[in-house]
Design a protein around this motif. Structure first.
Motif, short mmCIF file in Angstrom:
data_model
loop_
_atom_site.label_atom_id
_atom_site.label_comp_id
_atom_site.label_asym_id
_atom_site.label_seq_id
_atom_site.Cartn_x
_atom_site.Cartn_y
_atom_site.Cartn_z
N ILE A 210 0.83 -1.20 0.00
CA ILE A 210 0.00 0.00 0.00
C ILE A 210 0.87 1.26 0.00
O ILE A 210 0.65 2.20 -0.78
N VAL A 211 1.89 1.28 0.89
CA VAL A 211 2.77 2.44 0.97
C VAL A 211 3.55 2.62 -0.33
O VAL A 211 3.73 3.75 -0.80
N MET A 212 4.01 1.51 -0.93
CA MET A 212 4.74 1.59 -2.20
C MET A 212 3.84 2.16 -3.31
O MET A 212 4.29 2.97 -4.14
N SER A 213 2.61 1.74 -3.32
CA SER A 213 1.67 2.25 -4.34
C SER A 213 1.42 3.75 -4.15
O SER A 213 1.38 4.50 -5.13
N LEU A 214 1.28 4.16 -2.89
CA LEU A 214 1.09 5.59 -2.62
C LEU A 214 2.31 6.39 -3.04
O LEU A 214 2.20 7.48 -3.61
N GLY A 215 3.51 5.84 -2.74
CA GLY A 215 4.74 6.53 -3.13
C GLY A 215 4.86 6.64 -4.64
O GLY A 215 5.25 7.70 -5.17
N SER A 216 4.50 5.58 -5.36
CA SER A 216 4.57 5.61 -6.82
C SER A 216 3.55 6.59 -7.39
O SER A 216 3.86 7.36 -8.32
N PHE A 217 2.34 6.59 -6.82
CA PHE A 217 1.29 7.49 -7.30
C PHE A 217 1.69 8.95 -7.05
O PHE A 217 1.54 9.81 -7.92
N PHE A 218 2.20 9.23 -5.85
CA PHE A 218 2.58 10.61 -5.53
C PHE A 218 3.74 11.08 -6.39
O PHE A 218 3.79 12.23 -6.82
N GLY A 219 4.69 10.18 -6.64
CA GLY A 219 5.83 10.55 -7.47
C GLY A 219 5.43 10.89 -8.90
O GLY A 219 6.03 11.74 -9.54
N SER A 220 4.40 10.21 -9.40
CA SER A 220 3.96 10.44 -10.79
C SER A 220 2.90 11.52 -10.92
O SER A 220 2.82 12.21 -11.93
N TYR A 221 2.08 11.66 -9.89
CA TYR A 221 0.93 12.57 -9.99
C TYR A 221 0.92 13.59 -8.84
O TYR A 221 -0.14 13.92 -8.30
N TRP A 222 2.09 14.10 -8.46
CA TRP A 222 2.16 15.09 -7.38
C TRP A 222 1.36 16.34 -7.71
O TRP A 222 0.83 17.01 -6.82
N TRP A 223 1.26 16.64 -9.02
CA TRP A 223 0.55 17.85 -9.43
C TRP A 223 -0.95 17.76 -9.13
O TRP A 223 -1.63 18.79 -9.00
N VAL A 224 -1.47 16.52 -9.01
CA VAL A 224 -2.89 16.36 -8.68
C VAL A 224 -3.17 16.93 -7.29
O VAL A 224 -4.18 17.62 -7.05
N PHE A 225 -2.26 16.68 -6.34
CA PHE A 225 -2.44 17.18 -4.97
C PHE A 225 -2.34 18.71 -4.95
O PHE A 225 -3.06 19.37 -4.18
#
Length: 402
Positions: A210-225
């Motif tokens: 779960i944490v790895m998926s969140l890290g991957s998502f944030f790294g790729s889509y930080w602009w969404v936040f």
């Protein structure tokens, strides 16, 4: 607050036009009439350009304003003419905003305008309560006493506001620190370990995946936040710009656990203190309530005040609408009712304000003592969860190597 475009004539018969902010057309006409303008025509302006926007740099800071009130009152008591006193304070103040504002006031005074009108024309640099109180002091000939009373009032308001801010600052600070730490771990630490775990293969624990998926998502889509944060900010601004949606937000805030009760007490203290100051300065009761409606900043209580004003216009007690509303404790309504019957409403409201200001002090201390351990546990849980998600598979890898 709606903006109205008006055309009219001043006391000398000179044609005058401009804009005025008010809750409705009737109130706009009343405000203009109080400032000496006879209205010929008035229309509400629509559109986002006419929404009330505060840039924060035009208003005089509370500390500078309180010092100014103290000094101004002292000079007037010493017999210094109001124009000379304003010139002296304009030269002495270290506040650039106040210096510029007082220079404009001096110019208006030299043109023969009353101080209240000169202060009111400074684009909101002074609070509306101040200009109305000054107008009452000019009419009663006790401007120095009014200024001294205003200094005490704003000092108490500033102290209460700081207490509320300090109570809410700790959880906000810890929350921001938590977000920064989580962002740092997910964007830098977690991706580094993800590559290492991939080389070893094997099944990773659920929390690690779960944490790895969140890290991957944030790294790729930080602009969404980032876009989400901007959208939330704009959404909140639009909500508070509309009276109906702001009423809903204020209602929710007053119903919040812990903080709702604190905000309620702070608002009641501010309302009663302001009304007491206005009544003791001989400002008419209907005008006083109208002023408090505008400056209170909470639509839930402002709505009840509007109903109280209507009740007074019908010859009834202002306490009647408050008695049936959940936001006003019985003590407040009982004290108001007693004050109305005995003719001591200003002193009764002053006592209520003293009581609730002490309640705000006690509540802030209690909230701090409760929130501090809760926020520490929360921060430990969030950071510990991410660190644990990395540490658990590392132990498995070390056992495999050994």
């Amino acid at each position: 607050m709606p903006v109205f475009q008006y055309q009219g004539r001043n006391k000398t018969g000179k044609r005058k036009s401009g804009k005025v902010m008010a809750e409705n057309r009737k109130e706009a006409v009343l405000r203009l009439r109080e400032s000496g303008v006879s209205v010929i025509s008035i229309n509400e302006l629509n559109g986002i350009l006419y929404k009330e926007i505060s840039l924060g740099g035009k208003k005089v800071k509370n500390k500078d304003f309180i010092i100014y009130l103290r000094q101004f009152s002292t000079l007037l008591k010493a017999g210094v003419p109001i124009v000379e006193a304003t010139k002296i304070l304009a030269q002495q103040t270290s506040s650039k905003v106040l210096k510029k504002t007082l220079a404009a006031v001096v110019q208006n005074l030299e043109e023969g305008k009353p101080y209240s009108d000169a202060a009111e024309e400074q684009n909101g640099a002074f609070p509306p309560l101040f200009t109305n109180m000054v107008r009452a002091g000019e009419a009663g000939g006790n401007l120095d006493e009014i200024l001294e009373r205003m200094a005490v009032y704003f000092e108490k308001q500033y102290r209460t506001r700081q207490k509320v801010k300090s109570a809410m600052m700790y959880p906000a600070t810890v929350g921001i620190i938590s977000i920064v730490i989580v962002i740092f771990l997910l964007s830098t630490v977690v991706p580094a370990f993800a590559g290492m775990f991939a080389t070893f293969g094997g099944e990773l624990p659920l929390i690690t995946r779960i944490v790895m998926s969140l890290g991957s998502f944030f790294g790729s889509y930080w602009w969404v936040f980032l876009l989400l944060a901007i959208a939330v900010y704009i959404g909140v601004y639009l909500l508070i710009s509309n009276r109906k949606t702001k009423y809903f937000l204020d209602y929710v805030l007053l119903k919040l656990p812990l903080f709702g009760s604190l905000l309620q007490k702070a608002q009641i203290a501010r309302m009663t203190r302001t009304l007491s100051s206005l009544f003791s300065s001989s400002v008419p009761i209907l005008q006083s309530i109208m002023i408090v409606e505008r400056i209170l900043g909470n639509e839930v209580l402002s709505k009840v005040l509007r109903e109280a004003r209507t009740s007074i216009e019908k010859g009834q007690s202002m306490a009647v609408p408050m008695e049936i509303h959940w936001a006003f404790p019985p003590m407040v309504t009982q004290m108001i009712a007693i004050g109305e019957k005995s003719g001591t409403l200003d002193s009764m409201l002053d006592r209520v304000a003293d009581f609730y200001e002490m309640e705000v002090d006690n509540s802030t201390d209690q909230i701090k003592s409760l929130i501090e351990p809760m926020m520490i546990v929360f921060l430990a849980f969030v950071v510990g969860g991410i660190v644990g998600a990395i540490a658990v598979p590392m132990f498995s890898i070390f056992e495999t190597i050994n």
